[in-house]
Design a protein around this motif. Structure first.
Motif, PDB file in Angstrom:
ATOM      1  N   GLU A 136       2.198   5.256   0.407  1.00 52.45           N
ATOM      2  CA  GLU A 136       2.352   6.118   1.587  1.00 52.45           C
ATOM      3  C   GLU A 136       1.134   7.013   1.801  1.00 52.45           C
ATOM      4  OE1 GLU A 136       2.908   9.574   1.202  1.00 52.45           O
ATOM      5  OE2 GLU A 136       3.055   9.614  -0.987  1.00 52.45           O
TER       6      GLU A 136
ATOM      7  N   THR B 274       0.849  -1.194   0.000  1.00 48.31           N
ATOM      8  CA  THR B 274       0.000   0.000   0.000  1.00 48.31           C
ATOM      9  C   THR B 274       0.884   1.244   0.000  1.00 48.31           C
ATOM     10  OG1 THR B 274      -1.661  -1.184   1.288  1.00 48.31           O
ATOM     11  CG2 THR B 274      -1.852   1.196   1.213  1.00 48.31           C
TER      12      THR B 274
ATOM     13  N   ALA C   1      -2.083   6.361   1.271  1.00 42.75           N
ATOM     14  CA  ALA C   1      -3.151   5.611   1.940  1.00 42.75           C
ATOM     15  C   ALA C   1      -2.801   5.364   3.405  1.00 42.75           C
ATOM     16  CB  ALA C   1      -3.393   4.296   1.219  1.00 42.75           C
ATOM     17  N   LEU C   2      -1.564   5.035   3.689  1.00 36.38           N
ATOM     18  CA  LEU C   2      -1.167   4.779   5.072  1.00 36.38           C
ATOM     19  C   LEU C   2      -1.256   6.043   5.920  1.00 36.38           C
ATOM     20  CD1 LEU C   2       1.891   2.388   4.665  1.00 36.38           C
ATOM     21  CD2 LEU C   2      -0.402   1.814   5.437  1.00 36.38           C
ATOM     22  N   ASN C   3      -0.888   7.172   5.350  1.00 36.86           N
ATOM     23  CA  ASN C   3      -0.990   8.432   6.096  1.00 36.86           C
ATOM     24  C   ASN C   3      -2.441   8.752   6.453  1.00 36.86           C
ATOM     25  OD1 ASN C   3       1.759   8.977   6.159  1.00 36.86           O
ATOM     26  ND2 ASN C   3       1.728  10.095   4.231  1.00 36.86           N
ATOM     27  N   LYS C   4      -3.363   8.416   5.540  1.00 36.12           N
ATOM     28  CA  LYS C   4      -4.778   8.648   5.828  1.00 36.12           C
ATOM     29  C   LYS C   4      -5.259   7.750   6.957  1.00 36.12           C
ATOM     30  CE  LYS C   4      -6.151  10.333   1.250  1.00 36.12           C
ATOM     31  NZ  LYS C   4      -6.989  10.062   0.053  1.00 36.12           N
ATOM     32  N   VAL C   5      -4.806   6.495   6.938  1.00 33.91           N
ATOM     33  CA  VAL C   5      -5.199   5.563   7.989  1.00 33.91           C
ATOM     34  C   VAL C   5      -4.643   6.014   9.339  1.00 33.91           C
ATOM     35  CG1 VAL C   5      -4.920   3.202   8.848  1.00 33.91           C
ATOM     36  CG2 VAL C   5      -5.445   3.597   6.443  1.00 33.91           C
ATOM     37  N   LEU C   6      -3.394   6.466   9.330  1.00 30.96           N
ATOM     38  CA  LEU C   6      -2.750   6.891  10.575  1.00 30.96           C
ATOM     39  C   LEU C   6      -3.215   8.262  11.039  1.00 30.96           C
ATOM     40  CD1 LEU C   6       0.874   5.692   9.724  1.00 30.96           C
ATOM     41  CD2 LEU C   6      -0.733   4.605  11.303  1.00 30.96           C
ATOM     42  N   GLY C   7      -3.806   9.007  10.138  1.00 33.42           N
ATOM     43  CA  GLY C   7      -4.337  10.311  10.510  1.00 33.42           C
ATOM     44  C   GLY C   7      -3.306  11.411  10.591  1.00 33.42           C
TER      45      GLY C   7
END
Length: 415
Positions: free
Chosen positions: A336, A334, A338-344
């Motif tokens: 970066e 995945t 998408a991961l930033n969105k998940v992590l907030g």
């Protein structure tokens, strides 16, 4: 992206023309293809970019090589192996190396063949359930996956050895995996397993293909909770009656009637039905080739060269094939964003932080790091030089021409 130097030359050679000509700037990554203006006068106009050159530019922009140029890289890499082997032979002097050179090397047939590599492209048959050999122009592929059966004549396998090479075409729908790509990958891998020959995968892709039905995308409407304030959110998507008949006729969508409080009737969009090849069926194909790769690792030699970014199922295939060479572009499931969105919050700034060589090589996912595609292909050949030509076959033993019989033993034993 051809680059040139201005080189002074004799005006006589150019029949009274300019005193300067173009000379191609060759790099280690592209040391075998001179530009079209090489040797011509400075006044020569640049030729227009054809479709193949445009695809080469696209591939270069994605940090990889156009898929059909890998055949040339394999051929040049085999030639380079022979050059180094010949240098070893020439540099062998007295002792064991000289004796082997005169008695074993010359009689064993280890002489450079005229034809170093033969590549036969494979594609799906009309039914899509088998492979057929094709002879067609470069760039004529109908899907984003290309496969070859290659026969190489290397110093340790002078009689020739065969391998199956499968490669993503990153210029075809970004190298994504669709139904045809999955099927070609699967059948080519099964062919390698059946014959017990090595299967090489050159990875540069964007994962499974998930598309949109463009016809519906252009026509759908939004029913807002408050038409005067879109920030309030939406109730549902709908299509106008004028477009509904066409969509139903082609089976593109499913709707249900909805009556609004003011009496307005809408056809609420509940499902969009796309053609085969842009939906979850591609994920089914991803599961199929993942399973095939697992079996291939058990039944034959598998090796992956990560030439470009490899995402999703592309990353899984790298790991499931176990052996991996990585050039630099990341291996990731995945991105970066998408991961930033998940992590907030902004934790990652680049995909290289997730799957670059400094991550994947250190954690053991990739076993060799190279600087360019030519070095990557050379690393493939180096690895293959330790692998039997066929499953359970004899090891490819190459005589050592530089180890002298009278050399001193320098290994010291600890007391």
């Amino acid at each position: 992206t051809d680059a040139y130097l201005e080189v002074a030359t004799s005006a006589v050679e150019l029949k009274g023309g300019s005193h300067f000509t173009f000379k191609s700037i060759l790099t280690e990554a592209n040391a075998f293809r001179k530009g079209p203006l090489d040797g011509k006068e400075l006044s020569t106009p640049y030729p227009p970019i054809d479709s193949l050159e445009l695809r080469r530019l696209t591939a270069k922009g994605k940090e990889t090589t156009f898929v059909y140029d890998f055949v040339t890289l394999f051929e040049k890499a085999v030639s380079k192996e022979w050059e180094e082997y010949k240098e070893q032979q020439d540099s062998s002097s007295e002792g064991l190396g000289s004796w082997i050179a005169t008695n074993f090397w010359s009689s064993s047939g280890s002489k450079k063949p005229n034809k170093l590599l033969e590549a036969q492209e494979l594609e799906l048959n009309d039914k899509g359930d088998g492979l057929v050999a094709v002879d067609r122009a470069e760039g004529s592929n109908k899907c984003g996956m290309v496969a070859w059966r290659m026969r190489m004549h290397t110093p340790e396998q002078v009689g020739g050895r065969e391998i199956i090479v499968i490669a993503n075409d990153v210029t075809f729908q970004n190298g994504s995996f669709g139904i045809m790509e999955d099927q070609l990958f699967n059948l080519a891998t099964e062919l390698a397993m059946k014959e017990g020959i090595p299967r090489i995968f050159v990875a540069a892709n964007s994962g499974a293909r998930i598309g949109l039905v463009e016809e519906v995308k252009k026509k759908f409407r939004v029913q807002w909770k408050d038409p005067l304030n879109p920030l309030s959110g939406m109730q549902f998507l709908y299509v106008d009656d004028t477009d509904l008949d066409l969509f139903r006729k082609h089976g593109m969508c499913v709707t249900e009637p909805v009556t609004l409080p003011d009496g307005t009737k809408r056809e609420k969009l509940t499902a969009v039905i796309g053609p085969d090849g842009i939906g979850v069926e591609n994920l089914r194909g991803s599961g199929m080739i993942a399973g095939t790769t697992c079996r291939a690792y058990e039944e034959t030699f598998t090796l992956t060269f990560v030439s470009g970014t490899s995402v999703g199922i592309g990353a899984y295939l790298v790991r499931l094939g176990q052996r991996a060479i990585q050039k630099g572009p990341p291996i990731l499931l995945t991105g970066e964003a998408a991961l930033n969105k998940v992590l907030g919050k902004q934790v990652y700034t680049s995909n290289y932080q997730l799957g670059g060589t400094h991550i994947m090589h250190k954690n053991g996912v990739s076993h060799k790091v190279v600087d360019n595609d030519f070095e990557g292909v050379r690393a493939i050949l180096k690895w293959l030089s330790f692998v039997p030509a066929v499953r359970n076959g004899p090891l490819p033993i190459q005589p050592n021409l530089t180890d002298k019989i009278d050399r001193k033993v320098t290994l010291g034993l600890a007391s």
